[in-house]
Design a protein around this motif. Structure first.
Motif, PDB file in Angstrom:
ATOM      1  N   PHE A   1      13.710  11.936   0.517  1.00  0.00           N
ATOM      2  CA  PHE A   1      13.443  10.141   1.041  1.00  0.00           C
ATOM      3  C   PHE A   1      12.341  10.169   1.861  1.00  0.00           C
ATOM      4  O   PHE A   1      12.168  11.425   3.082  1.00  0.00           O
ATOM      5  CB  PHE A   1      15.013  10.679   1.937  1.00  0.00           C
ATOM      6  CG  PHE A   1      15.357   9.002   2.901  1.00  0.00           C
ATOM      7  CD1 PHE A   1      15.472   7.674   2.398  1.00  0.00           C
ATOM      8  CD2 PHE A   1      15.285   9.017   4.267  1.00  0.00           C
ATOM      9  CE1 PHE A   1      15.842   6.453   3.374  1.00  0.00           C
ATOM     10  CE2 PHE A   1      15.316   8.273   4.879  1.00  0.00           C
ATOM     11  CZ  PHE A   1      15.877   6.786   4.337  1.00  0.00           C
ATOM     12  N   TYR A   2      12.063   8.951   1.615  1.00  0.00           N
ATOM     13  CA  TYR A   2      10.331   8.951   2.958  1.00  0.00           C
ATOM     14  C   TYR A   2      10.220   7.847   3.922  1.00  0.00           C
ATOM     15  O   TYR A   2       9.882   7.082   3.573  1.00  0.00           O
ATOM     16  CB  TYR A   2       9.550   8.741   1.512  1.00  0.00           C
ATOM     17  CG  TYR A   2       9.460  10.065   0.729  1.00  0.00           C
ATOM     18  CD1 TYR A   2       8.714  10.784   0.756  1.00  0.00           C
ATOM     19  CD2 TYR A   2      10.126   9.789  -0.411  1.00  0.00           C
ATOM     20  CE1 TYR A   2       8.069  11.385  -0.288  1.00  0.00           C
ATOM     21  CE2 TYR A   2       9.701  10.351  -2.146  1.00  0.00           C
ATOM     22  CZ  TYR A   2       8.681  11.875  -1.318  1.00  0.00           C
ATOM     23  OH  TYR A   2       8.515  11.957  -2.346  1.00  0.00           O
ATOM     24  N   PRO A   3      11.333   8.231   5.256  1.00  0.00           N
ATOM     25  CA  PRO A   3      10.924   7.415   6.842  1.00  0.00           C
ATOM     26  C   PRO A   3       9.910   7.420   6.368  1.00  0.00           C
ATOM     27  O   PRO A   3       9.534   8.614   6.312  1.00  0.00           O
ATOM     28  CB  PRO A   3      11.674   7.712   7.035  1.00  0.00           C
ATOM     29  CG  PRO A   3      12.394   9.025   7.294  1.00  0.00           C
ATOM     30  CD  PRO A   3      12.178   9.417   5.546  1.00  0.00           C
ATOM     31  N   VAL A   4       8.705   6.715   7.188  1.00  0.00           N
ATOM     32  CA  VAL A   4       7.493   6.608   7.691  1.00  0.00           C
ATOM     33  C   VAL A   4       7.428   6.819   9.412  1.00  0.00           C
ATOM     34  O   VAL A   4       8.221   6.158  10.467  1.00  0.00           O
ATOM     35  CB  VAL A   4       6.703   5.506   7.184  1.00  0.00           C
ATOM     36  CG1 VAL A   4       6.241   6.324   5.203  1.00  0.00           C
ATOM     37  CG2 VAL A   4       6.964   3.966   7.411  1.00  0.00           C
ATOM     38  N   LEU A   5       6.247   6.796   9.973  1.00  0.00           N
ATOM     39  CA  LEU A   5       6.199   7.331  11.341  1.00  0.00           C
ATOM     40  C   LEU A   5       5.395   5.467  12.035  1.00  0.00           C
ATOM     41  O   LEU A   5       5.246   5.957  13.168  1.00  0.00           O
ATOM     42  CB  LEU A   5       4.820   8.454  11.641  1.00  0.00           C
ATOM     43  CG  LEU A   5       5.912   9.555  11.663  1.00  0.00           C
ATOM     44  CD1 LEU A   5       6.627   9.243  10.648  1.00  0.00           C
ATOM     45  CD2 LEU A   5       5.327  10.865  12.357  1.00  0.00           C
ATOM     46  N   ASN A   6       5.093   4.754  10.910  1.00  0.00           N
ATOM     47  CA  ASN A   6       4.636   3.530  11.457  1.00  0.00           C
ATOM     48  C   ASN A   6       4.608   2.102  10.285  1.00  0.00           C
ATOM     49  O   ASN A   6       4.519   2.309   9.142  1.00  0.00           O
ATOM     50  CB  ASN A   6       3.116   3.733  11.632  1.00  0.00           C
ATOM     51  CG  ASN A   6       2.528   3.950  11.082  1.00  0.00           C
ATOM     52  OD1 ASN A   6       2.441   3.486  10.068  1.00  0.00           O
ATOM     53  ND2 ASN A   6       2.106   5.306  11.140  1.00  0.00           N
ATOM     54  N   GLU A   7       4.819   1.103  11.707  1.00  0.00           N
ATOM     55  CA  GLU A   7       5.081  -0.013  10.200  1.00  0.00           C
ATOM     56  C   GLU A   7       3.899  -0.156   9.793  1.00  0.00           C
ATOM     57  O   GLU A   7       4.608  -1.197   9.083  1.00  0.00           O
ATOM     58  CB  GLU A   7       5.561  -1.387  11.767  1.00  0.00           C
ATOM     59  CG  GLU A   7       5.806  -2.190  10.687  1.00  0.00           C
ATOM     60  CD  GLU A   7       6.122  -3.442  11.718  1.00  0.00           C
ATOM     61  OE1 GLU A   7       6.094  -4.817  11.665  1.00  0.00           O
ATOM     62  OE2 GLU A   7       5.885  -3.565  13.367  1.00  0.00           O
ATOM     63  N   THR A   8       2.704  -0.095   9.637  1.00  0.00           N
ATOM     64  CA  THR A   8       1.641  -0.304   9.475  1.00  0.00           C
ATOM     65  C   THR A   8       1.662   0.302   7.774  1.00  0.00           C
ATOM     66  O   THR A   8       1.295  -0.950   6.676  1.00  0.00           O
ATOM     67  CB  THR A   8      -0.039  -0.568   9.867  1.00  0.00           C
ATOM     68  OG1 THR A   8       0.112  -0.872  11.226  1.00  0.00           O
ATOM     69  CG2 THR A   8      -0.987   0.168   8.971  1.00  0.00           C
ATOM     70  N   TYR A   9       1.654   1.536   7.751  1.00  0.00           N
ATOM     71  CA  TYR A   9       2.020   2.154   6.713  1.00  0.00           C
ATOM     72  C   TYR A   9       3.699   1.472   6.029  1.00  0.00           C
ATOM     73  O   TYR A   9       2.922   1.451   4.512  1.00  0.00           O
ATOM     74  CB  TYR A   9       2.050   4.290   6.684  1.00  0.00           C
ATOM     75  CG  TYR A   9       2.518   4.654   6.312  1.00  0.00           C
ATOM     76  CD1 TYR A   9       1.671   4.755   4.420  1.00  0.00           C
ATOM     77  CD2 TYR A   9       2.969   5.982   5.888  1.00  0.00           C
ATOM     78  CE1 TYR A   9       1.421   4.815   2.775  1.00  0.00           C
ATOM     79  CE2 TYR A   9       2.971   6.635   4.456  1.00  0.00           C
ATOM     80  CZ  TYR A   9       2.318   6.496   3.508  1.00  0.00           C
ATOM     81  OH  TYR A   9       2.699   7.223   2.297  1.00  0.00           O
ATOM     82  N   ALA A  10       4.302   1.874   6.269  1.00  0.00           N
ATOM     83  CA  ALA A  10       5.486   0.787   5.727  1.00  0.00           C
ATOM     84  C   ALA A  10       5.406  -0.437   5.078  1.00  0.00           C
ATOM     85  O   ALA A  10       5.813  -0.661   4.176  1.00  0.00           O
ATOM     86  CB  ALA A  10       6.742   0.726   6.986  1.00  0.00           C
ATOM     87  N   THR A  11       4.315  -1.433   5.723  1.00  0.00           N
ATOM     88  CA  THR A  11       4.086  -2.679   5.282  1.00  0.00           C
ATOM     89  C   THR A  11       3.059  -2.608   3.967  1.00  0.00           C
ATOM     90  O   THR A  11       3.519  -2.846   3.395  1.00  0.00           O
ATOM     91  CB  THR A  11       3.693  -3.583   6.286  1.00  0.00           C
ATOM     92  OG1 THR A  11       4.383  -3.471   7.681  1.00  0.00           O
ATOM     93  CG2 THR A  11       3.070  -5.125   6.244  1.00  0.00           C
ATOM     94  N   GLU A  12       2.382  -1.407   4.246  1.00  0.00           N
ATOM     95  CA  GLU A  12       1.307  -1.242   3.233  1.00  0.00           C
ATOM     96  C   GLU A  12       2.148  -0.943   2.150  1.00  0.00           C
ATOM     97  O   GLU A  12       2.249  -1.333   0.944  1.00  0.00           O
ATOM     98  CB  GLU A  12       1.148   0.255   3.363  1.00  0.00           C
ATOM     99  CG  GLU A  12      -0.076  -0.649   4.400  1.00  0.00           C
ATOM    100  CD  GLU A  12      -1.850   0.657   4.342  1.00  0.00           C
ATOM    101  OE1 GLU A  12      -1.712   0.844   4.380  1.00  0.00           O
ATOM    102  OE2 GLU A  12      -2.624   0.589   5.318  1.00  0.00           O
ATOM    103  N   ILE A  13       2.912   0.220   2.097  1.00  0.00           N
ATOM    104  CA  ILE A  13       4.003  -0.119   1.005  1.00  0.00           C
ATOM    105  C   ILE A  13       4.766  -0.814   0.518  1.00  0.00           C
ATOM    106  O   ILE A  13       5.120  -1.605  -0.732  1.00  0.00           O
ATOM    107  CB  ILE A  13       4.757   1.274   0.827  1.00  0.00           C
ATOM    108  CG1 ILE A  13       3.812   2.936   1.712  1.00  0.00           C
ATOM    109  CG2 ILE A  13       5.814   1.677   0.235  1.00  0.00           C
ATOM    110  CD1 ILE A  13       5.162   4.085   1.898  1.00  0.00           C
ATOM    111  N   ALA A  14       5.768  -1.962   1.630  1.00  0.00           N
ATOM    112  CA  ALA A  14       6.414  -2.617   0.507  1.00  0.00           C
ATOM    113  C   ALA A  14       5.833  -3.018   0.049  1.00  0.00           C
ATOM    114  O   ALA A  14       5.737  -4.206  -0.558  1.00  0.00           O
ATOM    115  CB  ALA A  14       7.388  -2.873   2.122  1.00  0.00           C
ATOM    116  N   VAL A  15       4.394  -3.584   0.156  1.00  0.00           N
ATOM    117  CA  VAL A  15       3.451  -4.563   0.019  1.00  0.00           C
ATOM    118  C   VAL A  15       2.992  -4.153  -1.533  1.00  0.00           C
ATOM    119  O   VAL A  15       3.225  -5.029  -2.543  1.00  0.00           O
ATOM    120  CB  VAL A  15       2.041  -5.075   0.554  1.00  0.00           C
ATOM    121  CG1 VAL A  15       1.461  -5.951  -0.208  1.00  0.00           C
ATOM    122  CG2 VAL A  15       2.922  -5.756   1.894  1.00  0.00           C
TER     123      VAL A  15
END
Length: 115
Positions: free
Chosen positions: A33-47
């Motif tokens: 399971f890969y939670p990330v530490l910032n919203e910017t990175y999470a958004t890049e992955i979601a896109v």
């Protein structure tokens, strides 16, 4: 500690079914399971994921985990300096989620009209 997790529609539905308190179990081919530490990175992955999801949708979720428990995990930088994530093995996923504080929030919705 606040963490982020990009998810697809199917995973989001399972989160909703839990009352926004748990992420679903990992599939056999997904041992981490890969939670990330910032919203910017999470958004890049979601896109990126939205391009390949059947419904072309992605979501960024946000949750809090106990600061002391967070220290049990090594932070992995997997690209640029802000692309940081935790690697939570399936075997400790239940314990990890017991240390979550509050509910999982959906903070961003991604809709891709092109593939």
């Amino acid at each position: 500690m606040i963490l982020y997790r990009p998810v697809g529609t199917k995973e989001l539905q399972l989160i909703k079914e839990s009352g926004y308190t748990r992420y679903p179990p990992r599939l056999p081919e997904q041992p981490i399971f890969y939670p990330v530490l910032n919203e910017t990175y999470a958004t890049e992955i979601a896109v990126w994921n939205a391009k390949y999801n059947d419904d072309h949708k992605g979501y960024v979720t946000k949750f809090k985990i106990d600061d002391e428990y967070f220290l049990h995990f090594e932070v992995h930088t997997v690209g640029a300096s802000y692309q940081q994530e935790l690697w939570v093995l399936t075997q400790v996923m239940d314990k990890f989620q017991q240390h979550m504080i509050g509910k999982i929030q959906v903070i961003r919705k991604i809709y891709k009209t092109e593939t």
